[in-house]
Design a protein around this motif. Structure first.
Motif, short mmCIF file in Angstrom:
data_model
loop_
_atom_site.label_atom_id
_atom_site.label_comp_id
_atom_site.label_asym_id
_atom_site.label_seq_id
_atom_site.Cartn_x
_atom_site.Cartn_y
_atom_site.Cartn_z
N HIS A 1 36.51 -9.67 59.40
CA HIS A 1 35.24 -10.17 59.92
C HIS A 1 34.12 -10.01 58.88
O HIS A 1 33.40 -10.96 58.56
CB HIS A 1 34.90 -9.40 61.20
CG HIS A 1 33.81 -10.00 62.01
ND1 HIS A 1 34.01 -11.04 62.88
CD2 HIS A 1 32.48 -9.73 62.09
CE1 HIS A 1 32.87 -11.36 63.46
NE2 HIS A 1 31.92 -10.58 63.00
N GLY B 1 35.88 -11.68 65.77
CA GLY B 1 34.74 -11.27 66.62
C GLY B 1 35.15 -11.26 68.09
O GLY B 1 34.79 -10.34 68.83
N TYR C 1 33.75 -4.32 74.00
CA TYR C 1 32.59 -4.68 74.81
C TYR C 1 32.97 -5.11 76.23
O TYR C 1 33.14 -6.30 76.50
CB TYR C 1 31.79 -5.80 74.12
CG TYR C 1 30.98 -5.31 72.96
CD1 TYR C 1 29.64 -4.98 73.11
CD2 TYR C 1 31.57 -5.13 71.72
CE1 TYR C 1 28.90 -4.48 72.04
CE2 TYR C 1 30.85 -4.63 70.64
CZ TYR C 1 29.51 -4.32 70.81
OH TYR C 1 28.79 -3.82 69.76
N ARG D 1 22.58 -3.86 72.47
CA ARG D 1 23.72 -4.00 71.55
C ARG D 1 24.56 -5.23 71.90
O ARG D 1 24.98 -6.00 71.04
CB ARG D 1 24.57 -2.72 71.63
CG ARG D 1 25.44 -2.54 70.44
CD ARG D 1 26.13 -1.19 70.37
NE ARG D 1 27.13 -1.30 69.33
CZ ARG D 1 26.89 -1.13 68.05
NH1 ARG D 1 25.69 -0.78 67.65
NH2 ARG D 1 27.85 -1.29 67.15
N VAL E 1 25.27 -8.85 69.83
CA VAL E 1 26.56 -9.51 69.62
C VAL E 1 26.49 -10.96 70.11
O VAL E 1 26.97 -11.89 69.42
CB VAL E 1 27.70 -8.74 70.33
CG1 VAL E 1 28.99 -9.56 70.34
CG2 VAL E 1 27.95 -7.39 69.66
N MET F 1 24.71 -12.97 67.66
CA MET F 1 25.58 -13.24 66.50
C MET F 1 26.46 -14.46 66.78
O MET F 1 26.57 -15.37 65.94
CB MET F 1 26.44 -11.99 66.26
CG MET F 1 27.25 -11.99 65.01
SD MET F 1 28.01 -10.35 64.78
CE MET F 1 26.92 -9.65 63.58
N LEU F 2 27.04 -14.48 67.97
CA LEU F 2 27.89 -15.60 68.36
C LEU F 2 27.08 -16.91 68.37
O LEU F 2 27.52 -17.94 67.83
CB LEU F 2 28.48 -15.31 69.74
CG LEU F 2 29.30 -16.40 70.43
CD1 LEU F 2 30.52 -16.74 69.61
CD2 LEU F 2 29.74 -15.94 71.83
N ALA G 1 23.51 -8.14 62.01
CA ALA G 1 24.64 -7.28 61.65
C ALA G 1 24.13 -5.89 61.23
O ALA G 1 24.76 -4.87 61.56
CB ALA G 1 25.46 -7.91 60.53
C1 HEM Z 1 32.03 -16.16 66.53
C2 HEM Z 1 31.11 -15.49 65.95
C3 HEM Z 1 31.00 -13.99 65.96
C4 HEM Z 1 31.35 -13.07 66.90
C5 HEM Z 1 31.96 -13.30 68.27
C6 HEM Z 1 31.02 -11.77 66.37
C7 HEM Z 1 31.22 -10.56 67.00
C8 HEM Z 1 31.05 -9.33 66.44
C9 HEM Z 1 31.35 -8.07 67.08
C10 HEM Z 1 31.85 -7.88 68.50
C11 HEM Z 1 31.10 -7.08 66.20
C12 HEM Z 1 31.31 -5.58 66.41
C13 HEM Z 1 30.00 -4.91 66.73
C14 HEM Z 1 30.19 -3.42 66.84
O1 HEM Z 1 30.61 -2.79 65.88
O2 HEM Z 1 29.92 -2.88 67.92
C15 HEM Z 1 30.65 -7.72 64.98
C16 HEM Z 1 30.33 -7.03 63.82
C17 HEM Z 1 29.86 -7.61 62.69
N1 HEM Z 1 29.61 -8.96 62.49
FE1 HEM Z 1 30.02 -10.44 63.81
N2 HEM Z 1 30.51 -11.93 65.12
C18 HEM Z 1 30.46 -13.26 64.83
C19 HEM Z 1 30.00 -13.85 63.68
C20 HEM Z 1 29.45 -13.17 62.62
C21 HEM Z 1 28.80 -13.78 61.51
C22 HEM Z 1 28.59 -15.28 61.30
C23 HEM Z 1 28.40 -12.81 60.68
C24 HEM Z 1 27.64 -13.04 59.40
C25 HEM Z 1 26.72 -12.24 58.96
C26 HEM Z 1 28.84 -11.55 61.25
C27 HEM Z 1 28.69 -10.30 60.67
C28 HEM Z 1 29.11 -9.12 61.22
C29 HEM Z 1 29.07 -7.83 60.55
C30 HEM Z 1 28.61 -7.57 59.11
C31 HEM Z 1 29.52 -6.88 61.48
C32 HEM Z 1 29.68 -5.37 61.28
C33 HEM Z 1 28.48 -4.67 61.91
C34 HEM Z 1 28.76 -3.20 62.15
O3 HEM Z 1 28.76 -2.46 61.15
O4 HEM Z 1 28.99 -2.82 63.30
N3 HEM Z 1 29.46 -11.82 62.45
N4 HEM Z 1 30.63 -9.06 65.15
#
Ligand code: HEM
Length: 168
Positions: free
Chosen positions: A11, A65, A73, A83, A87, A90-91, A161
């Motif tokens: 991811h 994701g 979640y 929180r 998320v 982000m989606l 993020a």
């Molecule tokens: C379909 C799209 C996406 C979904 C469903 C999604 C979902 C999630 C989820 C559930 C987490 C975990 C959060 C946690 O640790 O509690 C996460 C973490 C993260 N996502 Fe996404 N995400 C998506 C797209 C993106 C995009 C486009 C980026 C671009 C920047 C991104 C960057 C990150 C990063 C860097 C983390 C790590 C954050 C941390 O340290 O917890 N995500 N994402």
């Protein structure tokens, strides 16, 4: 647990590649095209590659994701806490940014006349499909607003993020 770790690694790698590539195109490729230093073929090639990155990461990001949401979640956490909203944001931003890049490059591809959605989804805009006699400025005018908006989404996504990383 190992699967969740793998999902996080894929991811974050995909997120870095996609947002980094988009911001680089806006920072380095658009000004070069605007100043007349990039020919139409070179410009098209760069944008086609950004589209390919968008499509590859467009498979990996929702899969990983979605898995992370499934594992970490439960619905009340997703729907009723900051929180969870981060998320969901982000989606949503992923969907908006994806659409902007797809439409922007499609508008470029249609510079020479109509192109079906099916053909576009299959081919993107490879340089062999660039009609002769088209100038970089024409291509740029069609895609630039979409890329600027995508860059804004990328910045918001990275901020989002960061909030998740510090434990919002
Ligand atoms: C379909 C799209 C996406 C979904 C469903 C999604 C979902 C999630 C989820 C559930 C987490 C975990 C959060 C946690 O640790 O509690 C996460 C973490 C993260 N996502 Fe996404 N995400 C998506 C797209 C993106 C995009 C486009 C980026 C671009 C920047 C991104 C960057 C990150 C990063 C860097 C983390 C790590 C954050 C941390 O340290 O917890 N995500 N994402």
């Amino acid at each position: 647990m190992a699967l969740l770790t793998l999902a996080y690694v894929l991811h974050v790698l995909s997120a870095a590649l996609w947002t980094g590539a988009t911001l680089y195109v806006v920072y380095a490729v658009l000004p070069g095209a605007r100043a007349g230093r990039l020919g139409p073929a070179a410009f098209t090639e760069q944008l086609h590659r950004l589209l390919l990155i968008t499509r590859w990461t467009g498979v990996v990001l929702p899969l990983t994701g979605g898995y992370m949401i499934w594992v970490r979640y439960p619905l009340p956490l997703l729907l009723d806490t900051p929180r969870g909203w981060a998320v969901l944001a982000m989606l949503s931003l992923w969907g908006i940014m994806n659409t902007l890049i797809e439409i922007g490059v499609l508008r470029m591809r249609r510079v020479g006349g109509p192109v079906g959605i099916g053909t576009y989804l299959q081919e993107g805009f490879p340089v062999e499909r660039l009609p002769p006699g088209i100038e970089t400025a024409t291509l740029l005018g069609r895609v630039r607003p979409y890329l600027l908006a995508s860059a804004a989404c990328a910045v918001l996504l990275l901020g989002d993020a960061a909030l998740l990383a510090v434990g919002l």
